[in-house]
Design an enzyme around this catalytic site. Structure first.
Site, mmCIF file in Angstrom:
data_model
loop_
_atom_site.group_PDB
_atom_site.id
_atom_site.type_symbol
_atom_site.label_atom_id
_atom_site.label_comp_id
_atom_site.label_asym_id
_atom_site.label_seq_id
_atom_site.Cartn_x
_atom_site.Cartn_y
_atom_site.Cartn_z
ATOM 1 N N LYS A 289 0.926 -1.113 0.148
ATOM 2 C CA LYS A 289 -0.069 -0.035 0.228
ATOM 3 C C LYS A 289 0.959 1.217 -0.078
ATOM 4 C CE LYS A 289 -3.621 -0.565 -0.429
ATOM 5 N NZ LYS A 289 -4.310 -0.811 -1.582
ATOM 6 N N TRP B 262 1.043 1.664 -8.642
ATOM 7 C CA TRP B 262 1.077 3.015 -9.274
ATOM 8 C C TRP B 262 2.474 3.078 -10.025
ATOM 9 C CZ3 TRP B 262 0.466 8.153 -6.340
ATOM 10 C CH2 TRP B 262 0.227 9.270 -7.153
ATOM 11 N N HIS C 12 7.690 -6.947 -2.678
ATOM 12 C CA HIS C 12 7.612 -6.452 -1.300
ATOM 13 C C HIS C 12 8.811 -6.841 -0.533
ATOM 14 C CE1 HIS C 12 3.707 -4.752 -2.190
ATOM 15 N NE2 HIS C 12 3.179 -5.857 -1.966
ATOM 16 N N ALA D 88 -0.525 2.710 6.522
ATOM 17 C CA ALA D 88 -1.168 1.716 7.539
ATOM 18 C C ALA D 88 -2.687 1.750 7.334
ATOM 19 C CB ALA D 88 -0.760 2.079 9.010
#
Length: 297
Positions: free
Chosen positions: A34, A39, A91, A116
């Protein structure tokens, strides 16, 4: 070259990078959850193909190498078959990936509180049973506990003392990831991008990324490419862009929830926000924190 750190969770295994065969020109997009992963994948896709009409879904063009929902060899074969310049999602922090001179590494940083909040809401959009089956995990013995409200969850997240190598989306994990990238930011093939810069100057950031990747874009192509990389345009194309090849998301459009900055700090009292800054000062160097927090104090 030092041996990469092994990062493993129920859903990911960075060990998949050990035997992966890089090509000169590969791009590795290394972010926390996130923080703008999709993007940046979209920006790279637009720069590489130089059209908003991508030839395949984004998750196929830019596979998530260390996600355990697909067998390792399937991902290896998929990447080996690609003829375009490859751009790969992970990640995993940079110390868990072989860093080679001919490969570019892009790390996107987002204010941890905003990350978060997005992570909290993303939890409601994941089909946990589907994810469990895809990753081959056994059925849970106990029913999951109800989640607390956002503010309670966020204050607990701030206080987490989890091992950053096993809880990568904890606050210690986020700061571990970013600190490692910050320490390597002067290396010519490592690029640190701030999420807020993408929000405030998307055209300038896309041009900067293109320059760092050695990509030349005809001037007349830029307006189309920038429009396609906006949050609204990507949300409209969610079915083709979200990382959901296994059908883990309940609603692909909900993956692009808001994308704004400042929502995390707005959830907290002044004392709770001060405590957040105390915790981050314990976990990361001051110059990184000054850069990371500059638009959301």
């Amino acid at each position: 070259m030092p041996t990469p750190v092994r990062y493993r969770s129920e859903e990911e295994d960075s060990g998949r990078w050990i035997d992966f065969r890089f090509r000169p020109g590969d791009v590795v997009i290394s972010t926390r959850s996130k923080c703008g992963t999709t993007w940046m994948q979209m920006i790279c896709a637009l720069l590489i193909f130089q059209t908003a009409d991508l030839p395949a879904p984004l998750a196929s063009l830019s596979p998530w190498l260390d996600w355990l929902t697909s067998p390792r060899e399937r991902i290896y074969d998929q990447l080996a078959a690609q003829q375009h310049r490859r751009f790969i999602k992970t990640h995993t922090p940079l110390d868990g990936i072989p860093v080679e001179p001919g490969v570019a590494y892009i790390v996107v940083a987002r204010h941890p509180l905003d990350m978060a909040v997005s992570l909290y809401h993303q939890g409601d959009n994941i089909d946990r049973e589907r994810l469990r089956r895809l990753t081959g995990r056994p059925e849970a013995v106990e029913a999951p506990r109800p989640r607390p409200d956002l503010r309670t969850w966020l204050t607990r997240w701030i206080e987490s003392a989890s091992d950053p190598r096993t809880a990568l989306d904890s606050l210690p994990g986020v700061m571990w990831h970013l600190t490692g990238a910050w320490q390597r930011r002067a290396e010519p093939n490592v690029l640190l991008v701030h999420y807020d810069d993408l929000q405030t100057d998307l055209p300038g950031q896309m041009r900067s990324i293109a320059a760092r990747l050695g990509i030349t874009v005809p001037e007349e192509r830029w307006p189309e490419l920038v429009r396609a990389a906006t949050f609204g345009a990507m949300r409209e194309r969610a079915a083709d862009l979200v990382p959901d090849a296994g059908g883990v998301l309940k609603d692909p459009r909900a993956f692009f929830r808001r994308g704004r900055s400042g929502s995390g700090a707005a959830c907290l009292s002044a004392a709770e926000l001060a405590r957040y800054h105390e915790r981050t000062a314990e976990l990361a160097p001051a110059d990184l924190l000054a850069w990371l927090h500059r638009l959301a104090r």
